[in-house]
Design an enzyme around this catalytic site. Structure first.
Site, PDB file in Angstrom:
ATOM      1  N   GLY A   1       0.829  -1.191   0.000  1.00 48.56           N
ATOM      2  CA  GLY A   1       0.000   0.000   0.000  1.00 48.56           C
ATOM      3  C   GLY A   1       0.870   1.250   0.000  1.00 48.56           C
ATOM      4  O   GLY A   1       2.038   1.209   0.396  1.00 48.56           O
ATOM      5  N   CYS A   2       0.310   2.362  -0.431  1.00 48.05           N
ATOM      6  CA  CYS A   2       1.110   3.588  -0.548  1.00 48.05           C
ATOM      7  C   CYS A   2       1.585   4.086   0.819  1.00 48.05           C
ATOM      8  O   CYS A   2       2.787   4.281   1.039  1.00 48.05           O
ATOM      9  CB  CYS A   2       0.339   4.661  -1.303  1.00 48.05           C
ATOM     10  N   HIS A   3       0.663   4.304   1.757  1.00 44.70           N
ATOM     11  CA  HIS A   3       1.074   4.744   3.099  1.00 44.70           C
ATOM     12  C   HIS A   3       2.022   3.716   3.726  1.00 44.70           C
ATOM     13  O   HIS A   3       3.024   4.084   4.347  1.00 44.70           O
ATOM     14  CB  HIS A   3      -0.139   4.901   4.011  1.00 44.70           C
ATOM     15  N   ALA A   4       1.691   2.451   3.553  1.00 46.99           N
ATOM     16  CA  ALA A   4       2.504   1.386   4.139  1.00 46.99           C
ATOM     17  C   ALA A   4       3.922   1.395   3.574  1.00 46.99           C
ATOM     18  O   ALA A   4       4.880   1.121   4.302  1.00 46.99           O
ATOM     19  CB  ALA A   4       1.842   0.031   3.900  1.00 46.99           C
ATOM     20  N   THR A   5       4.063   1.709   2.289  1.00 48.02           N
ATOM     21  CA  THR A   5       5.391   1.754   1.675  1.00 48.02           C
ATOM     22  C   THR A   5       6.294   2.719   2.426  1.00 48.02           C
ATOM     23  O   THR A   5       7.446   2.410   2.756  1.00 48.02           O
ATOM     24  CB  THR A   5       5.283   2.174   0.203  1.00 48.02           C
TER      25      THR A   5
END
Length: 316
Positions: A114-118
Site C-alpha cells: 500500500g502507498c502509506h505502508a510503503t
C-alpha cells in the site's frame, strides 16, 4: 514476448500501469473488451492466456479474480489490499531484504504494498531488522498524500468546478484507527502492536510524505542522527529506487519537506532530521509511483528477469 493482462485497467492504478507499457516492446498487452471486463468467464480466459495478470481492483473483486485463477500458472500481481498478508502471497517490496527480492523472483502470487505502508515500512523495517527499534516501541506515523490515492470518486470531488470549500484544506481521515494499511504495517515490520496512524489528504494530485518520530533514548543502543542515517545508508546500499538523503538535506529546501516534490518519479527518498533526542524519520515518494503502479512494474520486472527499473521513471 510475455503476455500481460491488466484486470481493472480503467482505475487509476490500472491506467498508470497501462501507460508504462506503451513504450515497451518486450511485452504484449491483452486488452479485454470493455463490455466484458466483469464477465467471469472472459476474465478467466484472459488470465489463462496471459503470463502475468495485474489485479487493479477493489479488494472483494481481487479475491474473486484470484479464485478464478487458482488452478492457473499465471503470475498474479495484486495492487489491492486483499492479499498483502495472506499465506501464499509474497510481499512486493524487494528493497527490504535479499530474501524479499528472491521471493518475488520466484513467486506466482505477488502483493504490491500500500502507498502509506510503503513509506512507513521503508522507515521502520530496517530499524527493527537491525535491532535498533524494539518491536514493542509505540510507533506513531503521519502521512500526507495527494488526492489521487482516494480513487475515482475522490479525484472527481477534488477536480469538480463546484467542489466543496472543505476540500481546499488538508483533511485528516482514518480517525477510527482502523485504516486498511495497518495490518501490513504491523505484520511486515514485525511490530508487536499496530502503530498510531494519522493519514492526511491534501489538495494536490499525487505525492506523499510519511513521517515516523522516535525518541532516541527509547531505541536500543546509543542512537544519534548519524547512527540512524548510517543504518539506512547501509540497509539500502546499492538500491536504485531508494535514496537516503544526506544529513541536513532539508536545509537546502529552507527547512521544509514538500509532500508532492516526488510526483511523477518512481523512487523514494529517506530523510533523517530532528536532533539527537527526538529524531524524525521521513519518506517522500509518489503515491502513484513507488506507492502503487511503479512498485507493481518493479515486481513484474523482477519476476520476469528483466532489468528492475525497465519502464520506470528515474529522472528527477
Amino acid at each position: 514476448m510475455k503476455k500481460i493482462f491488466i484486470n481493472g485497467s480503467e482505475g487509476t492504478t490500472g491506467l498508470r500501469i497501462f501507460e508504462r507499457f506503451e513504450k515497451r516492446d518486450d511485452v504484449e498487452l491483452l486488452k479485454i473488451p470493455s463490455e466484458l471486463r466483469k464477465d467471469p468467464h472472459t476474465v478467466k480466459q484472459f488470465m489463462h492466456d496471459s503470463d502475468v495478470t495485474f489485479l487493479c481492483l477493489p479488494d472483494s473483486a481481487a479475491k474473486e479474480a484470484a479464485a478464478l485463477a487458482a488452478d492457473e500458472e499465471v503470475i498474479l500481481i495484486d495492487a489491492s489490499t486483499a492479499h498483502r498478508t495472506e499465506p501464499g502471497w509474497v510481499y512486493g517490496f524487494p528493497e527490504l531484504s535479499a530474501d524479499h527480492r528472491e521471493a518475488i523472483r520466484s513467486a506466482q502470487r505477488i502483493a504490491v504494498p500500500g502507498c502509506h505502508a510503503t513509506g512507513m515500512i521503508s522507515l521502520v523495517y530496517p530499524l527493527v531488522a537491525g535491532g535498533i527499534l524494539p518491536p514493542t516501541y509505540p510507533v506513531s506515523c503521519f502521512s500526507v498524500t495527494g488526492y489521487s490515492g482516494g480513487g475515482k470518486k475522490m479525484i472527481e470531488a477534488y477536480e469538480a468546478d463546484d467542489r466543496s470549500r472543505e476540500l481546499y484544506a488538508p483533511r485528516e481521515y482514518g480517525l477510527s484507527q482502523m485504516h486498511k494499511h495497518l495490518k501490513e504495517m504491523t505484520t511486515v515490520t514485525g511490530l508487536s502492536r499496530d502503530p498510531l496512524f494519522s493519514p492526511i489528504v491534501a489538495d494536490f494530485y499525487s505525492g506523499m510524505l510519511v513521517s515516523v518520530p522516535v525518541y532516541a533514548d527509547r531505541l536500543n543502543g546509543s542512537q544519534t542522527l548519524t547512527t540512524i542515517h548510517d543504518a539506512y545508508a547501509a540497509h539500502y546500499d546499492g538500491e536504485k529506487l531508494i535514496r537516503v538523503m544526506p544529513l541536513g538535506a532539508e536545509n537546502d529546501m529552507e527547512g521544509f519537506l514538500g509532500s508532492n516534490n516526488c510526483a511523477g518519479w518512481d523512487g523514494l527518498e529517506i530523510f533523517v532530521t530532528g536532533n539527537n533526542d527526538r529524531i524524525l524519520l521521513s519518506a517522500r515518494f509518489d503515491n502513484l509511483g513507488k506507492g502503487a503502479s511503479g512498485a507493481a512494474i518493479q515486481c513484474l520486472n523482477i519476476a520476469l528477469g528483466c532489468e528492475e527499473t525497465t519502464g520506470l521513471n528515474l529522472d528527477m
